[in-house]
Scaffold this motif. Structure first.
Motif, short mmCIF file in Angstrom:
data_model
loop_
_atom_site.label_atom_id
_atom_site.label_comp_id
_atom_site.label_asym_id
_atom_site.label_seq_id
_atom_site.Cartn_x
_atom_site.Cartn_y
_atom_site.Cartn_z
N GLN A 17 41.70 21.93 8.85
CA GLN A 17 41.14 20.76 8.16
C GLN A 17 40.16 20.00 9.05
N ALA A 18 39.37 20.75 9.79
CA ALA A 18 38.36 20.18 10.69
C ALA A 18 37.31 21.24 10.99
N LYS A 19 36.14 20.78 11.36
CA LYS A 19 35.04 21.66 11.72
C LYS A 19 35.27 22.21 13.12
N ILE A 20 34.94 23.47 13.33
CA ILE A 20 35.02 24.06 14.66
C ILE A 20 33.81 23.58 15.46
N LEU A 21 34.06 22.87 16.55
CA LEU A 21 33.00 22.30 17.37
C LEU A 21 32.51 23.26 18.45
N TRP A 22 33.39 24.16 18.87
CA TRP A 22 33.08 25.10 19.95
C TRP A 22 34.00 26.30 19.79
N PHE A 42 41.00 34.47 20.52
CA PHE A 42 39.91 33.65 20.03
C PHE A 42 40.27 32.22 20.37
N LEU A 43 39.42 31.53 21.12
CA LEU A 43 39.67 30.18 21.59
C LEU A 43 38.63 29.26 20.96
N TYR A 44 39.08 28.17 20.37
CA TYR A 44 38.14 27.27 19.71
C TYR A 44 38.65 25.84 19.74
N ARG A 45 37.70 24.92 19.52
CA ARG A 45 38.04 23.49 19.54
C ARG A 45 37.70 22.87 18.19
N CYS A 46 38.67 22.14 17.62
CA CYS A 46 38.49 21.32 16.43
C CYS A 46 38.87 19.91 16.83
N GLU A 47 37.95 18.97 16.63
CA GLU A 47 38.16 17.59 17.05
C GLU A 47 38.57 17.58 18.52
N ASP A 48 39.71 17.00 18.88
CA ASP A 48 40.14 16.93 20.28
C ASP A 48 41.28 17.89 20.59
N THR A 49 41.33 19.01 19.87
CA THR A 49 42.39 19.99 20.08
C THR A 49 41.79 21.38 20.24
N PHE A 50 42.31 22.11 21.22
CA PHE A 50 41.94 23.51 21.41
C PHE A 50 43.01 24.38 20.76
N PHE A 51 42.58 25.40 20.06
CA PHE A 51 43.47 26.36 19.43
C PHE A 51 43.12 27.74 19.98
N PHE A 52 44.11 28.60 20.06
CA PHE A 52 43.84 29.99 20.42
C PHE A 52 44.81 30.88 19.68
N GLU A 53 44.33 32.07 19.36
CA GLU A 53 45.17 33.04 18.65
C GLU A 53 44.65 34.44 18.93
N ASP A 54 45.58 35.36 19.00
CA ASP A 54 45.17 36.75 19.16
C ASP A 54 45.15 37.42 17.79
N PHE A 55 44.71 38.62 17.76
CA PHE A 55 44.67 39.37 16.52
C PHE A 55 44.86 40.83 16.85
N GLN A 56 45.32 41.56 15.88
CA GLN A 56 45.61 42.97 16.11
C GLN A 56 44.31 43.72 16.34
N ARG A 57 44.28 44.49 17.37
CA ARG A 57 43.09 45.25 17.73
C ARG A 57 43.47 46.72 17.77
#
Length: 152
Positions: A17-22, A42-57
């Motif tokens: 529920q936020a735009k990805i800033l980076w 995959f590492l990204y920032r929305c507002e003042d929070t960083f999120f990261f998640e892996d995915f099956q490769r």
């Protein structure tokens, strides 16, 4: 950016529920709780929070799927988050040392900062230390870009 990538970004923005800033891709991830991901997150920032998640490769070469002779370990998705305000420090360390932290062999206090020779001859990762003492390691494509993303 192809349509699949655009759809993926749109789905993340809807979920957060936020735009990805980076955003960036970390080719390796590890933490001090015994988790490591060889194929990255995959590492990204929305507002003042960083999120990261892996995915099956699925391993492939030249677009062709490769079958492994090893017994397949079931994929278990890993996701995490940390607030910008919780980051107390970041620094580069040698990836082999970071891996020893993920394996429980070393503590973060035993990790020296990367030297000039390390920067030339060894693989490095960014060590992110949080207020609660937890640590995340990211092998980043562009460390300077991450430093900018850490600016409030």
């Amino acid at each position: 950016m192809d349509q699949d990538a655009q759809d993926f970004i749109a789905e993340l923005e809807t979920r957060r529920q936020a735009k990805i800033l980076w955003k960036t891709y970390a080719t390796w991830y590890g933490n001090d709780r015994g988790i490591s991901r060889e194929f990255g997150v995959f590492l990204y920032r929305c507002e003042d929070t960083f999120f990261f998640e892996d995915f099956q490769r699925n391993p492939s070469m030249f677009g062709f799927s490769l079958k492994s002779k090893k017994k397949d370990v079931p994929f278990i998705k890993y996701e995490g988050t940390f607030a910008l305000e919780d980051v107390t420090s970041t620094r580069q360390v040698v990836k082999a040392h970071a891996l020893k932290v993920t394996e429980g062999i070393k503590t973060i206090q035993e990790l020296p900062e990367a030297t000039m020779l390390d920067r030339i001859f060894r693989q490095l990762v960014e060590m992110v230390v949080l207020k609660d003492g937890s640590v995340h390691f990211f092998e980043l494509i562009d460390r300077k870009d991450f430093a900018i993303a850490l600016q409030a």
